[in-house]
Each structure stands twice: as C-alpha cells, then as structure tokens.
Design an enzyme around this catalytic site. Structure first.
Site, short mmCIF file in Angstrom:
data_model
loop_
_atom_site.label_atom_id
_atom_site.label_comp_id
_atom_site.label_asym_id
_atom_site.label_seq_id
_atom_site.Cartn_x
_atom_site.Cartn_y
_atom_site.Cartn_z
N ASP A 1 65.55 19.29 31.15
CA ASP A 1 65.12 20.69 31.20
C ASP A 1 63.59 20.75 31.07
O ASP A 1 62.94 19.73 30.89
CB ASP A 1 65.79 21.49 30.06
CG ASP A 1 65.41 20.96 28.69
OD1 ASP A 1 64.20 20.99 28.35
OD2 ASP A 1 66.30 20.50 27.95
N ASN B 1 65.19 14.49 28.10
CA ASN B 1 65.79 15.74 28.60
C ASN B 1 65.31 16.04 30.01
O ASN B 1 64.18 15.72 30.37
CB ASN B 1 65.43 16.90 27.67
CG ASN B 1 66.01 16.70 26.28
OD1 ASN B 1 67.00 15.99 26.12
ND2 ASN B 1 65.39 17.30 25.28
N HIS C 1 64.17 10.78 32.40
CA HIS C 1 65.42 10.93 33.17
C HIS C 1 65.32 11.97 34.29
O HIS C 1 66.35 12.45 34.76
CB HIS C 1 66.57 11.29 32.22
CG HIS C 1 66.95 10.18 31.28
ND1 HIS C 1 67.77 10.35 30.19
CD2 HIS C 1 66.59 8.87 31.28
CE1 HIS C 1 67.90 9.19 29.56
NE2 HIS C 1 67.19 8.28 30.19
N CYS D 1 66.03 9.79 52.09
CA CYS D 1 64.64 9.32 52.27
C CYS D 1 63.79 9.57 51.03
O CYS D 1 62.63 9.17 50.99
CB CYS D 1 64.01 9.96 53.50
SG CYS D 1 63.63 11.72 53.33
N CYS E 1 68.16 17.62 54.38
CA CYS E 1 66.75 17.25 54.37
C CYS E 1 66.10 17.59 55.72
O CYS E 1 66.67 17.30 56.76
CB CYS E 1 66.63 15.76 54.08
SG CYS E 1 64.97 15.12 54.26
ZN LIG Z 1 65.46 12.91 53.89
#
Ligand SMILES: [Zn+2]
Length: 203
Positions: free
Chosen positions: A117, A115, A131, A142, A169
């Site tokens: 959560d 899960n 996961h 990156c 980013c």
């Molecule tokens: Zn980045």
C-alpha cells in the site's frame, strides 16, 4: 497516545527514544502490522465476501495469473477497492515526521517496507518497497510500466476504474498485471540493494 499505555511500556518507549536519538544511521523495516492498524487486512487474515473460498497464497503467484489472469486481476481490483479509502495512522505519521526532522540533523533514516500500500507515502515518507506497489501496473509479458492505472487514476468516486476487465499491453499482447512481487518471484534488485545496505550499515 502514550496515556493509553502502561507505565512499564511508556518507560520502554522513552528509553528507546533516548537510545535512537543518539544514533546516526537508522534503518526501519515495516510490515503488515503497521497497515493493519489502518484497517488493511493482512495476508494471514481469512478473506471475506466473494473471495472467502480463495487463499491469498493461491492468487498471488505467476502461475495463478498464467492460468486465470481474469481471476487474479479481479482479486487485485477488489483489494484496491478495499484499501482506496484507508489513511495513514499515527505510526505512519510518526515515521514520516522522524524522516522529516532527520533532514536537518545528521541522522539518516532509511525506511523499508514489505507493504504494497502507499500509506507511508501518504504520510509524507520516502520509502523503499521490497514487495512492489499495489497501485502500479506493468505488462506481465514485456514488463513495461502501465502508467494509465497508477494511484492517481483510482479514486473512491470513480469505481469504474476498478473494472475487472483485463487490460492488454499497448506494446505487446501481454496482459497488464499489478506491479507486485508474487510468491516465487525475485525481489526488485534496486530495492533489495537499498535495504541490504541500510541494514548492514545502520547503528
Ligand atoms: Zn507488454
């Protein structure tokens, strides 16, 4: 809880408990079922509302994010909003208590989950996520974690945090994505090793 179960099931639960109490190394793997009891829909459930015409399998892939990052990001923001008020159920609490009591016995209880959560954490467990984490983000290019959007940044009152706007980013030009293992992606090495060792060495 036990009162709601049939005598046959109660007998099996007691037998299982007796059996487990005598074992030293325990490995537990949880999946969608445990969170479904808290009201978190599984991937196999048909999607509702805005997303009913999409299949989860078509959104949770690196190809989908490359093709339409806004769509995939919006979908995860929607999922986050949906699970933000969900709480651990008695199964999460039972596993957390088991781990807690194991600290003072010679039992070793390793909890692995598929899960994304954080209901195990909310219950107080130490857990390995195979996961990824719904509440964490990283750069899609990156891979650097994007901490500003961690679990603490989201709250029920603060719906602006579920903004569908893409985030860029700060280190490169890549888009921020959820830190989740999508279809076609490899499992995280460290988590996989922990799970593999726990499964191979358990009693
Ligand atoms: Zn980045």
């Amino acid at each position: 809880m036990l009162a709601e179960l049939s005598p046959a099931v109660i007998a099996e639960v007691k037998l299982t408990a007796t059996l487990l109490a005598t074992k030293q190394r325990i490995c537990i793997l949880t999946g969608a079922g445990i969170s479904a009891e808290s009201g978190i829909p599984t991937f196999r459930d048909k999607q509702t509302g805005l997303w009913e015409n999409y299949r989860a399998e078509d959104l949770a892939t690196p190809e989908a994010f490359a093709r339409d990052p806004k769509l995939v990001w919006s979908w995860y923001q929607w999922r986050r909003q949906m699970v933000a008020d969900k709480a651990p159920n008695p199964a999460h609490h039972a596993l957390a208590q088991w781990q807690y009591h194991a600290q003072t016995s010679d039992q070793q209880v390793t909890l692995i989950t598929q899960n994304v959560d954080d209901l195990h954490e909310q219950a107080g467990s130490s857990v390995t996520h195979l996961h990824g984490h719904l509440w964490r983000n990283r750069c899609g290019q990156c891979e650097i974690p994007y901490l500003e959007q961690s679990r603490a940044a989201y709250s029920k009152q603060d719906t602006i945090r579920f903004d569908n706007k893409l985030i860029t980013c700060p280190h490169c030009e890549g888009y921020i994505r959820p830190d989740i293992v999508w279809f076609g992606e490899a499992l995280p090495v460290q988590a996989w090793q922990t799970a593999e060792e726990a499964a191979a060495n358990c009693d």
